[in-house]
Write a protein that holds these residues in place. Structure first.
Motif, mmCIF file in Angstrom:
data_model
loop_
_atom_site.group_PDB
_atom_site.id
_atom_site.type_symbol
_atom_site.label_atom_id
_atom_site.label_comp_id
_atom_site.label_asym_id
_atom_site.label_seq_id
_atom_site.Cartn_x
_atom_site.Cartn_y
_atom_site.Cartn_z
ATOM 1 N N MET A 1 -59.543 51.025 7.426
ATOM 2 C CA MET A 1 -58.982 52.360 7.216
ATOM 3 C C MET A 1 -58.388 52.277 5.726
ATOM 4 S SD MET A 1 -58.653 53.975 10.113
ATOM 5 C CE MET A 1 -60.249 53.429 10.339
ATOM 6 N N PHE A 2 -57.874 51.463 5.174
ATOM 7 C CA PHE A 2 -57.641 51.612 3.657
ATOM 8 C C PHE A 2 -58.884 51.686 2.900
ATOM 9 C CE2 PHE A 2 -53.816 48.908 4.906
ATOM 10 C CZ PHE A 2 -52.831 50.202 5.008
ATOM 11 N N MET A 3 -59.810 51.001 3.105
ATOM 12 C CA MET A 3 -61.121 51.108 2.301
ATOM 13 C C MET A 3 -61.982 52.532 2.591
ATOM 14 S SD MET A 3 -62.976 47.196 2.571
ATOM 15 C CE MET A 3 -62.326 46.161 1.728
ATOM 16 N N LEU A 4 -61.694 53.075 3.779
ATOM 17 C CA LEU A 4 -62.070 54.221 4.033
ATOM 18 C C LEU A 4 -61.387 55.353 3.253
ATOM 19 C CD1 LEU A 4 -63.964 56.093 5.859
ATOM 20 C CD2 LEU A 4 -62.084 56.279 7.642
ATOM 21 N N LYS B 1 -61.336 59.250 -1.050
ATOM 22 C CA LYS B 1 -60.404 59.912 -2.140
ATOM 23 C C LYS B 1 -60.561 59.232 -3.445
ATOM 24 C CE LYS B 1 -58.677 63.223 0.854
ATOM 25 N NZ LYS B 1 -58.915 64.593 0.646
ATOM 26 N N TYR B 2 -61.574 58.799 -3.745
ATOM 27 C CA TYR B 2 -61.778 57.644 -4.744
ATOM 28 C C TYR B 2 -61.350 58.487 -6.150
ATOM 29 C CZ TYR B 2 -63.232 54.222 -8.104
ATOM 30 O OH TYR B 2 -63.303 53.343 -9.190
ATOM 31 N N GLY C 1 -54.237 46.965 -2.897
ATOM 32 C CA GLY C 1 -53.394 45.610 -2.496
ATOM 33 C C GLY C 1 -53.333 45.475 -1.016
ATOM 34 N N LEU C 2 -53.047 46.562 -0.269
ATOM 35 C CA LEU C 2 -52.957 46.432 1.029
ATOM 36 C C LEU C 2 -54.218 45.908 1.789
ATOM 37 C CD1 LEU C 2 -50.860 49.545 2.049
ATOM 38 C CD2 LEU C 2 -50.149 47.107 2.320
ATOM 39 N N THR C 3 -55.568 46.354 1.449
ATOM 40 C CA THR C 3 -56.621 45.811 1.810
ATOM 41 C C THR C 3 -56.618 44.335 1.562
ATOM 42 O OG1 THR C 3 -58.118 46.062 -0.177
ATOM 43 C CG2 THR C 3 -57.837 47.904 1.330
ATOM 44 N N PHE C 4 -56.266 43.581 0.439
ATOM 45 C CA PHE C 4 -56.005 42.125 0.523
ATOM 46 C C PHE C 4 -55.022 41.663 1.313
ATOM 47 C CE2 PHE C 4 -57.941 43.180 -3.530
ATOM 48 C CZ PHE C 4 -58.932 41.956 -3.705
ATOM 49 N N PHE C 5 -53.831 42.269 1.628
ATOM 50 C CA PHE C 5 -52.820 41.808 2.739
ATOM 51 C C PHE C 5 -53.423 41.760 3.996
ATOM 52 C CE2 PHE C 5 -49.537 42.611 5.580
ATOM 53 C CZ PHE C 5 -48.716 41.626 5.584
ATOM 54 N N PHE C 6 -53.921 42.757 4.280
ATOM 55 C CA PHE C 6 -54.412 42.524 5.666
ATOM 56 C C PHE C 6 -55.859 41.852 5.944
ATOM 57 C CE2 PHE C 6 -51.557 46.166 6.305
ATOM 58 C CZ PHE C 6 -51.040 45.822 7.611
ATOM 59 N N LYS D 1 -69.072 54.478 -2.908
ATOM 60 C CA LYS D 1 -70.073 54.365 -1.769
ATOM 61 C C LYS D 1 -70.121 52.632 -1.373
ATOM 62 C CE LYS D 1 -74.916 54.307 -0.907
ATOM 63 N NZ LYS D 1 -76.332 54.762 -1.516
ATOM 64 N N ALA D 2 -69.596 51.841 -2.262
ATOM 65 C CA ALA D 2 -69.316 50.383 -1.704
ATOM 66 C C ALA D 2 -67.976 50.394 -0.965
ATOM 67 C CB ALA D 2 -69.183 49.600 -3.163
ATOM 68 N N MET D 3 -67.101 51.309 -1.236
ATOM 69 C CA MET D 3 -65.751 51.072 -0.331
ATOM 70 C C MET D 3 -66.247 51.606 0.867
ATOM 71 S SD MET D 3 -63.191 49.752 -1.666
ATOM 72 C CE MET D 3 -62.636 49.105 -3.133
ATOM 73 N N LEU D 4 -66.955 52.703 1.089
ATOM 74 C CA LEU D 4 -67.220 53.165 2.426
ATOM 75 C C LEU D 4 -68.210 52.173 3.164
ATOM 76 C CD1 LEU D 4 -68.204 56.912 1.598
ATOM 77 C CD2 LEU D 4 -66.257 56.217 2.621
ATOM 78 N N ILE D 5 -69.084 51.800 2.574
ATOM 79 C CA ILE D 5 -70.113 50.563 3.266
ATOM 80 C C ILE D 5 -69.003 49.443 3.583
ATOM 81 C CG2 ILE D 5 -71.739 48.834 2.720
ATOM 82 C CD1 ILE D 5 -72.962 50.514 0.726
#
Length: 539
Positions: free
Chosen positions: A383-386, A391-392, A408-413, A471-475
């Motif tokens: 969800m966070f990466m999406l 909204k990049y 940071g939350l992507t790292f936390f989870f 694009k990398a984040m969506l992948i």
């Protein structure tokens, strides 16, 4: 089929030697993480020092293929080391192999800092050679540390103990940033040289000798914790489970465990032969795949998918940080200043985002279970990466603080989630005879994913192009969601003995079981284990 030595280990109260074992195994993981991730803090510096174009007004930059090899070659070595040492740990024993990995790490960390050559590519080639073998040693630590901790621990706190060992990876990442920051600051205070001067390779190095010493110092310091750990690692006895179940020496197992744990153990020799006969199947046998094949697919796929995202995040921090305003954008920034800024941003991100997630897992894994933590972690990462991907541009240009929070939350989870649980589960799901090998296969699958992150995702983000990063984040968001669904291939392991989980005890594991009439097989749907019924065993 209860065996006294196993029963004693499963029900032993938590005591000081458990903490000692966590520290000994954990320091290996501290070293692993430091050695793998410190390269991110200095890779831009290597480009500025060794690939400056004479007469150019722009800083030097590692060519894409060179950058990929410098940052990713240790991952290739790690994959090979996991498979080799994991297999060796089952063949020769956990302890015999455990010290070899540390020696290799010490030698190669020092040699990485001494990389030599008469040209930029020669220096990078030497560096890559030693970092491959450094990764080879690091690879051995994964299956051996996890297996040793799982076989020492009692069944009530086993998950927390294994997770605590792995949590030292978070400490290692913090120190990779902290040490780079401190060392670069020390050299920076004594560096009065201009950014570049002269027109050739040797003159560029002579312009900033402090910078050349700096990156070498950072790499060589990775040998220090491994040196400090070696003595205590060699003092550890072989695990009681390996000595009893694989070597068949119940007396030795009882004596070894009695020396380090305050428990009374009966040798219980009579049941060992029966136990070994019931579980004497190899990794490639039909029986293994009937009992554990789905679990191995599950642990391997989830670790593979997780590491694509996790290593993409860590290895591309140096490119993300300028985009979210954590480091300054100054084309003429001093090379050492750039290392300082990058490592400081890495330190802050690890301290506030990465580190807490590991310890949330340690505290909650026996309450929530491995399965729930892994599902929640994959889902929240996705969800966070999406959101970041969609909204990049807005986050980058108008709301840097929210961008940094989401990142940071992507790292936390990741760490309060699959980065921890994918390490724990393979150490619990498989039988003693192949536990280290199965963990190695799962971990090597993870490193295959890490290489996709290092060699593939980095290709998108290396230039800092916003479209490529988006694009990398969506992948990666899609990758994590696939990991969410692959989690259903594994099962919960909390609160049960290793032999009960793997079916080695000859009883039914799991809560939901389908019984088949005598003379046939009984099958546990939850665990996916097939084992002979009592009627078959008696024939």
């Amino acid at each position: 089929m209860a065996i006294a030595v196993l029963d004693a280990l499963d029900n032993a109260r938590t005591q000081w030697y458990h903490v000692t074992a966590i520290m000994i195994a954990g320091m290996g993981f501290f070293t692993d993480a430091y050695d793998l991730f410190c390269i991110s803090t200095i890779s831009k510096l290597l480009g500025r020092l060794y690939f400056y174009q004479p007469g150019s007004q722009k800083p030097g930059k590692l060519p894409k293929n060179v950058n990929n090899f410098v940052t990713g070659v240790a991952l290739v070595g790690t994959l090979a080391g996991q498979l080799f040492f994991g297999w060796l740990g089952d063949k020769l024993g956990r302890k015999k192999v455990y010290g070899v990995t540390l020696v290799l790490m010490v030698i190669c960390a020092i040699c990485s800092g001494l990389s030599f050559g008469s040209s930029p590519r020669a220096v990078m080639g030497t560096l890559c050679f030693f970092r491959f073998w450094l990764g080879f040693g690091i690879g051995g630590d994964y299956p051996l540390s996890a297996t040793i901790m799982s076989e020492y621990a009692n069944k009530k706190t086993r998950g927390a103990f294994i997770a605590a060992v792995f949590a030292m990876q978070g400490v290692g990442i913090i120190f990779a940033g902290l040490v780079s920051m401190v060392v670069s600051k020390i050299f920076l205070m004594n560096d009065n040289a201009p950014a570049y001067k002269g027109d050739d390779f040797h003159n560029v190095l002579s312009a900033q000798p402090q910078a050349d010493f700096m990156w070498r110092t950072v790499l060589m310091l990775g040998a220090l914790p491994a040196i400090l750990t070696f003595y205590w690692r060699m003092k550890m006895p072989e695990t009681g489970r390996y000595t009893a179940l694989i070597k068949g020496k119940a007396d030795q197992a009882a004596m070894d465990m009695g020396q380090v744990l305050d428990i009374e153990i009966d040798a219980d020799r009579d049941k060992l032969a029966q136990f070994k006969a019931a579980n004497n199947y190899s990794l490639l046998s039909q029986e293994f795949w009937a009992r554990h094949g789905m679990h191995l697919i599950g642990t391997s796929t989830t670790w593979f998918l997780l590491d694509i995202a996790f290593y993409s995040q860590n290895l591309t921090q140096k490119d993300i940080f300028p985009a979210i305003g954590l480091i300054k954008k100054e084309p003429q920034m001093n090379a050492l200043r750039e290392v300082y800024e990058t490592s400081r941003a890495m330190f802050i991100t690890a301290l506030l985002g990465t580190f807490p997630g590991y310890w949330f897992t340690v505290v909650l894994i026996e309450k929530l279970g491995r399965f729930i933590i892994q599902l929640v972690g994959f889902f929240m990462m996705s969800m966070f990466m999406l959101i970041i991907g969609l909204k990049y541009d807005y986050l980058k240009e108008e709301n840097n603080r929210l961008f940094a929070l989401l990142y940071g939350l992507t790292f936390f989870f990741a760490n309060f989630g699959p980065n921890s649980t994918t390490f724990v589960l393979p150490a619990e799901l498989f039988p003693t005879r192949v536990r280290s090998t199965c963990h190695a296969i799962s971990a090597a699958s993870g490193k295959a994913g890490a290489m996709i992150g290092a060699f593939g995702i980095q290709s998108y983000t290396l230039s800092g192009n916003t479209k490529k990063i988006r694009k990398a984040m969506l992948i990666l968001a899609a990758t994590n969601m696939i990991g969410f669904f692959c989690t259903f291939l594994v099962s919960e392991t909390k609160g049960r003995s290793l032999e009960e989980i793997s079916g080695e005890d000859g009883g039914e594991s799991g809560n939901q079981t389908t019984s088949i009439p005598a003379g046939r097989l009984s099958f546990s749907r939850q665990q996916g284990n097939r084992r002979p019924s009592d009627a078959v065993q008696g024939q």
